[in-house]
Design a protein around this motif. Structure first.
Motif: not given
Length: 520
Positions: A138, A189, A192
């Motif tokens: 990320i 996640v 992204n």
């Protein structure tokens, strides 16, 4: 002893930490040798001034990279879009000495975002720090986590840059992230890239690829100087400094050697936790490019007119291969190798969830053993103060003893005392008056390849903390009074030497006072 493979691997942690690690070679703790030392030959390129604007739509609000500790008192936060035409570069020569020559390549349009955090005008120091966001899994801001307290103390401006394509466009990542563990930290996640996270706010962003990230970073520095009326609300910087940790440090290494000399924008660089090589100029992370990077012993070029300060942990020298790219301090390059630190540590997680220094917080990442709780945060804040003063024409950071390393075949390890703590390096009271063994090395027998196998493999980058038992503490110090007195003396010595700031030393002494309970 850490065994390093025949070619490098891209390593990362859930907070977005990534570096290139490489193969080892025999030799002592000395400078590697490179090739030509001629100045760059590129001409005809000037960093343009980009357009600066506000986001046209509010959407979900500013998407803040993690870790994102609170703003210092009195600070405000603003987000801007920066866009224009970026240039890629190709390298004509890439000697290990760092004296690269590059040629401008293709051009492409881009629009990315920056986050500006600034003090009131009356508190502004004149210094602007620009962090290259990390994008291993990320978008992440590790140096904001490590340095935000010192930034606030001094009144510096902070700018964080979405310099790389993954942070804007999303797509596959280099890290096998454990979604469940990331969720414990409040991190998603499942998707992204800013354009996918919030298409209303960020849908107009465009990133043409990481080959253009170097010029984008230059243009952000240019905007801080030439568009300060808009970007900084009228604050006028005296110096603009580039900073980046881990993966971002690899990109900054290449930037300093290849791109900065073409048309210098930044007034200095803090390269935090780099490995032995740099990132590829074309931005492509393939097996072939990884192998090429691992054969590098890339130094920072020594003909720069601006200072470069490198901050290295134990992990960086061993698992990540920096021991193959060592170089002596010069008038423009200075390095601290810090004992008792690991590439990532409990402070990074603490910056997300809060709370005191605690080795058990690694459980949020699935780590089954206590992770490193060393003083990286405190020591790098002292380093930042010295670096800023150096970039302003002052003295360089204090010269530090290098970590003592041991080479055997393809292995590199840190020499250690009878307590298991490192010998040499930047010293501090947590190492010289210890209550635990603090190490940046992973368990014996593990390699960088193990990091990439599973999401939990990233725990290898978080080092270890092994607390001493009561009997060991009594053996070392006799009683709590003796321990605290010795700790206080060591902390004061580190302040005098320039490796701790008084405020941070006092906080460590307060922790030592709390450790009296260990003697009961």
């Amino acid at each position: 002893m850490v065994r390093l493979g025949r070619w490098g691997w891209w390593l990362a942690v859930v907070l977005g930490v990534l570096v290139v690690a490489g193969c080892s070679s025999s030799g002592g703790h000395a400078a590697s040798k490179g090739g030509s030392t001629s100045s760059p030959q590129t001409t005809g390129y000037t960093v343009p001034s980009p357009e600066v604007s506000r986001p046209a739509a509010e959407g979900k609000g500013v998407n803040r990279p993690q870790p994102s500790p609170p703003l210092p008192p009195g600070y405000s936060e603003h987000e801007f879009f920066i866009g224009g035409t970026a240039t890629s570069f190709t390298a004509d020569k890439t000697p290990d000495s760092g004296f690269w020559t590059v040629t401008p390549g293709t051009k492409a349009n881009y629009r990315t975002r920056v986050i500006v955090r600034q003090p009131p005008a009356s508190k502004f120091s004149g210094t602007v720090l620009v962090e290259w966001f990390n994008v291993s899994a990320i978008e992440a801001s590790p140096d904001w986590a490590y340095l935000s307290q010192q930034i606030g103390r001094e009144g510096d401006v902070y700018i964080g840059v979405s310099a790389q394509a993954q942070g804007v466009e999303g797509g596959g990542t280099l890290l096998n992230t454990n979604t469940q563990n990331a969720a414990k930290l409040g991190i998603s996640v499942s998707k992204n890239g800013l354009k996918h996270i919030d298409p209303v706010r960020y849908g107009s962003l465009v990133h043409p690829g990481d080959a253009y990230s170097y010029d984008i970073f230059s243009q952000v520095g240019q905007a801080a100087k030439k568009s300060s009326a808009t970007l900084l609300g009228g604050l006028k910087p005296k110096k603009v400094l580039g900073v980046g940790e881990s993966q971002s440090a690899a990109f900054l290494t290449t930037y300093v050697d290849a791109v900065h000399p073409v048309d210098p924008v930044y007034d200095g660089f803090l390269i935090h936790s780099r490995g032995n090589g740099g990132a590829p100029l074309d931005g492509k992370f393939t097996a072939a490019s990884a192998q090429q990077q691992a054969t590098q012993h890339l130094l920072i070029r020594t003909d720069l007119a601006v200072p470069v300060f490198m901050f290295e942990t134990e992990t960086d020298l061993t698992l990540l291969g920096y021991s193959q790219a060592l170089q002596p301090d010069t008038k423009t390059v200075h390095t601290w190798e810090v004992a008792g630190t690991s590439h990532a540590d409990a402070h990074l997680i603490r910056a997300v969830i809060g709370g005191p220094r605690d080795p058990s917080v690694g459980s949020f990442l699935g780590c089954t053993t206590p992770i490193n709780t060393g003083p990286q945060h405190e020591v790098i804040q002292a380093g930042l103060r010295h670096f800023v003063q150096w970039a302003g024409g002052g003295d360089p950071p204090p010269t530090a003893t290098r970590l003592h390393i041991v080479r055997a075949g393809n292995g590199v390890s840190i020499a250690r005392d009878s307590n298991g703590n490192a010998l040499g390096g930047v010293r501090n009271p947590m190492l010289d008056v210890p209550t635990a063994t603090l190490t940046g090395e992973p368990p014996a027998g593990t390699t960088g390849a193990d990091v990439a196998k599973t999401a939990e493999g990233t725990c290898l980058l978080f080092g270890r903390t092994t607390p001493f038992d009561h009997a060991k503490l009594v053996q070392l110090y006799g009683n709590a009074d003796n321990y605290v007195a010795r700790f206080r003396k060591s902390a004061n010595k580190a302040v005098t030497a320039g490796f701790l700031l008084r405020t941070d030393a006092d906080e460590l002494i307060a922790e030592a006072e709390a450790n009296r309970a260990l003697f009961k």
